[in-house]
Design a protein around this motif. Structure first.
Motif, PDB file in Angstrom:
ATOM      1  N   MET A   1      41.922  53.895  19.900  1.00 47.10           N
ATOM      2  CA  MET A   1      41.728  53.935  21.351  1.00 47.10           C
ATOM      3  C   MET A   1      43.075  53.820  22.050  1.00 47.10           C
ATOM      4  SD  MET A   1      39.652  51.313  23.847  1.00 47.10           S
ATOM      5  CE  MET A   1      40.944  50.068  23.786  1.00 47.10           C
ATOM      6  N   LYS A   2      43.342  54.718  22.984  1.00 42.49           N
ATOM      7  CA  LYS A   2      44.554  54.617  23.787  1.00 42.49           C
ATOM      8  C   LYS A   2      44.416  53.452  24.758  1.00 42.49           C
ATOM      9  CE  LYS A   2      45.419  59.607  23.731  1.00 42.49           C
ATOM     10  NZ  LYS A   2      45.570  60.818  24.575  1.00 42.49           N
ATOM     11  N   ASP A   3      45.487  52.671  24.891  1.00 37.37           N
ATOM     12  CA  ASP A   3      45.459  51.538  25.806  1.00 37.37           C
ATOM     13  C   ASP A   3      45.534  52.005  27.256  1.00 37.37           C
ATOM     14  OD1 ASP A   3      45.326  49.711  23.756  1.00 37.37           O
ATOM     15  OD2 ASP A   3      47.499  49.496  23.608  1.00 37.37           O
ATOM     16  N   PHE A   4      45.031  51.149  28.159  1.00 27.48           N
ATOM     17  CA  PHE A   4      45.200  51.398  29.586  1.00 27.48           C
ATOM     18  C   PHE A   4      46.006  50.256  30.190  1.00 27.48           C
ATOM     19  CE2 PHE A   4      41.266  48.922  29.349  1.00 27.48           C
ATOM     20  CZ  PHE A   4      41.445  47.978  30.349  1.00 27.48           C
ATOM     21  N   THR A   5      46.609  50.535  31.315  1.00 24.37           N
ATOM     22  CA  THR A   5      47.376  49.539  32.057  1.00 24.37           C
ATOM     23  C   THR A   5      46.729  49.344  33.421  1.00 24.37           C
ATOM     24  OG1 THR A   5      49.485  50.023  30.975  1.00 24.37           O
ATOM     25  CG2 THR A   5      49.596  49.043  33.157  1.00 24.37           C
ATOM     26  N   VAL A   6      46.617  48.104  33.866  1.00 25.53           N
ATOM     27  CA  VAL A   6      46.128  47.811  35.214  1.00 25.53           C
ATOM     28  C   VAL A   6      47.247  48.080  36.204  1.00 25.53           C
ATOM     29  CG1 VAL A   6      45.316  46.013  36.778  1.00 25.53           C
ATOM     30  CG2 VAL A   6      44.429  46.123  34.435  1.00 25.53           C
ATOM     31  N   PHE A   7      46.931  48.905  37.218  1.00 21.84           N
ATOM     32  CA  PHE A   7      47.888  49.199  38.282  1.00 21.84           C
ATOM     33  C   PHE A   7      47.302  48.704  39.596  1.00 21.84           C
ATOM     34  CE2 PHE A   7      49.597  52.497  41.398  1.00 21.84           C
ATOM     35  CZ  PHE A   7      50.833  51.874  41.525  1.00 21.84           C
ATOM     36  N   VAL A   8      47.930  47.684  40.181  1.00 16.64           N
ATOM     37  CA  VAL A   8      47.472  47.122  41.457  1.00 16.64           C
ATOM     38  C   VAL A   8      48.330  47.714  42.560  1.00 16.64           C
ATOM     39  CG1 VAL A   8      47.112  45.034  42.811  1.00 16.64           C
ATOM     40  CG2 VAL A   8      46.726  44.995  40.333  1.00 16.64           C
ATOM     41  N   SER A   9      47.711  48.549  43.387  1.00 15.72           N
ATOM     42  CA  SER A   9      48.432  49.183  44.483  1.00 15.72           C
ATOM     43  C   SER A   9      48.519  48.226  45.655  1.00 15.72           C
ATOM     44  CB  SER A   9      47.714  50.472  44.912  1.00 15.72           C
ATOM     45  OG  SER A   9      48.409  51.097  45.973  1.00 15.72           O
ATOM     46  N   SER A  10      49.754  47.860  46.016  1.00 15.61           N
ATOM     47  CA  SER A  10      49.976  46.899  47.080  1.00 15.61           C
ATOM     48  C   SER A  10      51.267  47.258  47.798  1.00 15.61           C
ATOM     49  CB  SER A  10      50.054  45.477  46.495  1.00 15.61           C
ATOM     50  OG  SER A  10      50.204  44.507  47.504  1.00 15.61           O
ATOM     51  N   SER A  11      51.791  46.327  48.561  1.00 13.49           N
ATOM     52  CA  SER A  11      53.110  46.451  49.183  1.00 13.49           C
ATOM     53  C   SER A  11      53.571  45.045  49.527  1.00 13.49           C
ATOM     54  CB  SER A  11      53.061  47.321  50.448  1.00 13.49           C
ATOM     55  OG  SER A  11      52.460  46.618  51.524  1.00 13.49           O
ATOM     56  N   ASP A  12      54.837  44.909  49.863  1.00 15.50           N
ATOM     57  CA  ASP A  12      55.364  43.590  50.194  1.00 15.50           C
ATOM     58  C   ASP A  12      54.661  42.976  51.398  1.00 15.50           C
ATOM     59  OD1 ASP A  12      57.065  44.146  48.132  1.00 15.50           O
ATOM     60  OD2 ASP A  12      58.911  44.075  49.315  1.00 15.50           O
ATOM     61  N   ASN A  13      54.072  43.811  52.253  1.00 10.07           N
ATOM     62  CA  ASN A  13      53.361  43.314  53.434  1.00 10.07           C
ATOM     63  C   ASN A  13      52.103  42.533  53.078  1.00 10.07           C
ATOM     64  OD1 ASN A  13      55.227  44.475  55.184  1.00 10.07           O
ATOM     65  ND2 ASN A  13      54.080  46.392  55.346  1.00 10.07           N
ATOM     66  N   TYR A  14      51.649  42.663  51.829  1.00 11.82           N
ATOM     67  CA  TYR A  14      50.440  41.972  51.394  1.00 11.82           C
ATOM     68  C   TYR A  14      50.756  40.802  50.468  1.00 11.82           C
ATOM     69  CZ  TYR A  14      47.736  45.802  53.380  1.00 11.82           C
ATOM     70  OH  TYR A  14      47.175  46.713  54.245  1.00 11.82           O
ATOM     71  N   SER A  15      52.010  40.393  50.414  1.00 17.78           N
ATOM     72  CA  SER A  15      52.398  39.334  49.482  1.00 17.78           C
ATOM     73  C   SER A  15      51.668  38.018  49.754  1.00 17.78           C
ATOM     74  CB  SER A  15      53.914  39.114  49.524  1.00 17.78           C
ATOM     75  OG  SER A  15      54.341  38.707  50.817  1.00 17.78           O
ATOM     76  N   ASP A  16      51.186  37.830  50.990  1.00 24.22           N
ATOM     77  CA  ASP A  16      50.483  36.591  51.319  1.00 24.22           C
ATOM     78  C   ASP A  16      49.117  36.489  50.650  1.00 24.22           C
ATOM     79  OD1 ASP A  16      49.950  38.763  53.273  1.00 24.22           O
ATOM     80  OD2 ASP A  16      48.514  37.347  54.117  1.00 24.22           O
ATOM     81  N   ILE A  17      48.585  37.602  50.127  1.00 23.44           N
ATOM     82  CA  ILE A  17      47.286  37.522  49.446  1.00 23.44           C
ATOM     83  C   ILE A  17      47.412  37.718  47.936  1.00 23.44           C
ATOM     84  CG2 ILE A  17      46.089  38.318  51.524  1.00 23.44           C
ATOM     85  CD1 ILE A  17      45.468  40.933  50.011  1.00 23.44           C
ATOM     86  N   TRP A  18      48.631  37.815  47.421  1.00 26.61           N
ATOM     87  CA  TRP A  18      48.800  38.006  45.981  1.00 26.61           C
ATOM     88  C   TRP A  18      48.261  36.818  45.192  1.00 26.61           C
ATOM     89  CZ3 TRP A  18      54.537  40.129  46.049  1.00 26.61           C
ATOM     90  CH2 TRP A  18      54.516  41.456  46.529  1.00 26.61           C
ATOM     91  N   ASP A  19      48.513  35.606  45.650  1.00 27.63           N
ATOM     92  CA  ASP A  19      47.985  34.433  44.934  1.00 27.63           C
ATOM     93  C   ASP A  19      46.458  34.499  44.854  1.00 27.63           C
ATOM     94  OD1 ASP A  19      50.411  33.257  44.324  1.00 27.63           O
ATOM     95  OD2 ASP A  19      50.402  31.919  46.061  1.00 27.63           O
ATOM     96  N   LEU A  20      45.821  34.789  45.983  1.00 25.21           N
ATOM     97  CA  LEU A  20      44.365  34.899  46.017  1.00 25.21           C
ATOM     98  C   LEU A  20      43.888  35.969  45.045  1.00 25.21           C
ATOM     99  CD1 LEU A  20      41.498  34.527  47.305  1.00 25.21           C
ATOM    100  CD2 LEU A  20      42.179  36.287  48.952  1.00 25.21           C
ATOM    101  N   PHE A  21      44.463  37.150  45.132  1.00 23.25           N
ATOM    102  CA  PHE A  21      44.021  38.269  44.293  1.00 23.25           C
ATOM    103  C   PHE A  21      44.131  37.926  42.814  1.00 23.25           C
ATOM    104  CE2 PHE A  21      44.703  42.001  41.716  1.00 23.25           C
ATOM    105  CZ  PHE A  21      43.744  42.895  42.170  1.00 23.25           C
ATOM    106  N   PHE A  22      45.291  37.425  42.401  1.00 23.32           N
ATOM    107  CA  PHE A  22      45.518  37.211  40.969  1.00 23.32           C
ATOM    108  C   PHE A  22      44.848  35.935  40.457  1.00 23.32           C
ATOM    109  CE2 PHE A  22      48.981  40.225  41.918  1.00 23.32           C
ATOM    110  CZ  PHE A  22      48.635  41.200  40.983  1.00 23.32           C
ATOM    111  N   ASP A  23      44.663  34.939  41.295  1.00 23.19           N
ATOM    112  CA  ASP A  23      43.879  33.770  40.875  1.00 23.19           C
ATOM    113  C   ASP A  23      42.442  34.180  40.578  1.00 23.19           C
ATOM    114  OD1 ASP A  23      46.014  32.038  41.057  1.00 23.19           O
ATOM    115  OD2 ASP A  23      45.457  31.233  43.022  1.00 23.19           O
ATOM    116  N   LEU A  24      41.870  35.028  41.447  1.00 23.10           N
ATOM    117  CA  LEU A  24      40.502  35.511  41.223  1.00 23.10           C
ATOM    118  C   LEU A  24      40.457  36.470  40.034  1.00 23.10           C
ATOM    119  CD1 LEU A  24      39.361  36.071  44.922  1.00 23.10           C
ATOM    120  CD2 LEU A  24      38.688  34.215  43.384  1.00 23.10           C
ATOM    121  N   PHE A  25      41.487  37.293  39.886  1.00 21.72           N
ATOM    122  CA  PHE A  25      41.582  38.202  38.738  1.00 21.72           C
ATOM    123  C   PHE A  25      41.495  37.398  37.439  1.00 21.72           C
ATOM    124  CE2 PHE A  25      43.549  40.659  35.454  1.00 21.72           C
ATOM    125  CZ  PHE A  25      43.450  41.999  35.801  1.00 21.72           C
TER     126      PHE A  25
END
Length: 269
Positions: A1-25
Motif C-alpha cells: 500500500m502506498k502511504d498517504f500524508t496529511v496535508f492541513v491547508s492553513s495560513s499564518d492568519n489562523y495560527s490562533d486555532i492551531w492548538d485547538l485543531f491539533f489537540d482535537l486531531f
C-alpha cells in the motif's frame, strides 16, 4: 500500500486555532503516527504528540500560489486534505479510513471524499459505501472537503490566481472537463471522520456550531477575539452578493475562463 500524508491547508492568519485543531486531531485520531504537513507562510509550529512539518512557503498574493507551493513540499504521491477549520468532532474510525484509502489506491481514483456529496449524476461504486460522481454535476463536482487526493490532481484544482471559493466554483467544471475519477461516501452515517462540513469559521469569525461544540469539550478559547459570525452581516448581506459576483467575473478574466476553454482536456476516457 502506498502511504498517504496529511496535508492541513492553513495560513499564518489562523495560527490562533492551531492548538485547538491539533489537540482535537490527536484526541480523536491517536492512531495516526505519520507526518502532518501544515501550510504556513513564515511561522513554525510544533505539537508534543504529533509530527508536524510546517511548509513555510513565504508570503504569496493568492491562495492558489500558496496551496500549490505547499503541495510541492510533500514527497508522497497521495494526500489526505484537511482545511484548518474542519476541526474533528468525534472519534476517527481508523480501520474504516484505511480500508477506504486501500480502495482509493486499488481503483486508481483521483479523489475519494470522506463525506457524501450532492452529485446530480452518479453511479454505484464497487464499494457499497461509496458512489461515483459523474458529470455534469453543476458546480458540485469539486470542493475542499476532507478527502484523499492524488497530489498532482489536487494541484490542478487550484490555479495560482484563485482563492478557495473560486477554485471550487471553477474547479467543478475543470473536474468535469478532465473527467476526474471521483468517488464519495453514499451516506454520511459511514463517515470515518466526524466534522461539520460548514467548518468552524466563516469570514474569519466563529460559527455557532463550533462555539457550542468547543464549549461542550471545555476547551479554553476566547471567542471574542474573532467574534461570532452573523449571516445578515456575512454571506447573506447585499454587499457580499455584489462582491462575489465581481470576484467570479474578475477571476474568470484573470485566467479561469481561458483555463477551461483551452487547457482542460480529458485525462480518462
Amino acid at each position: 500500500m502506498k502511504d498517504f500524508t496529511v496535508f492541513v491547508s492553513s495560513s499564518d492568519n489562523y495560527s490562533d486555532i492551531w492548538d485547538l485543531f491539533f489537540d482535537l486531531f490527536h484526541k480523536y485520531w491517536p492512531e495516526y503516527k505519520g507526518p502532518i504537513y501544515l501550510q504556513t507562510q513564515e511561522k513554525e509550529y510544533t505539537h508534543p504528540d504529533l509530527n508536524i512539518i510546517c511548509t513555510k512557503v513565504g508570503k504569496m498574493k493568492y491562495f492558489g500560489q500558496t496551496f500549490r507551493a505547499g503541495l510541492d513540499k510533500i514527497p508522497n504521491e497521495n494526500v489526505l486534505l484537511i482545511m484548518i477549520d474542519y476541526i474533528f468532532m468525534g472519534k476517527v474510525n481508523h480501520d474504516l479510513l484505511i480500508k477506504l484509502y486501500d480502495f482509493f489506491i486499488k481503483e486508481n481514483l483521483d479523489s475519494l471524499c470522506l463525506r457524501k456529496q450532492p452529485f446530480k449524476n452518479f453511479a454505484p461504486s464497487k464499494n457499497p459505501l461509496l458512489i461515483i460522481g459523474l458529470p455534469p454535476s453543476h458546480k458540485i463536482m469539486f470542493g475542499y472537503q476532507i478527502a484523499f487526493w492524488k497530489k498532482e490532481m489536487l494541484h490542478e484544482m487550484a490555479p495560482p490566481h484563485e482563492n478557495p471559493w473560486m477554485s471550487e466554483w471553477y474547479g467543478s467544471e475543470r473536474a468535469e472537463k478532465m473527467n476526474l475519477h471521483i468517488e464519495c461516501l453514499a451516506n454520511d452515517k459511514d463517515a470515518p471522520i466526524i466534522y461539520d462540513m460548514r467548518g468552524c469559521l466563516h469570514q474569519g469569525k466563529w460559527l455557532d456550531n463550533a462555539i457550542r461544540f468547543i464549549k461542550q469539550t471545555n476547551y479554553n478559547i476566547d471567542f471574542s477575539k474573532r467574534g461570532e459570525y452573523i449571516d445578515s452581516q456575512g454571506y447573506r448581506s447585499l454587499q457580499y452578493r455584489f462582491r462575489i459576483k465581481w470576484t467570479i467575473w474578475k477571476t474568470g478574466l484573470m485566467g479561469s475562463y481561458w483555463d477551461l476553454m483551452f487547457k482542460r482536456k480529458k485525462i480518462h476516457q
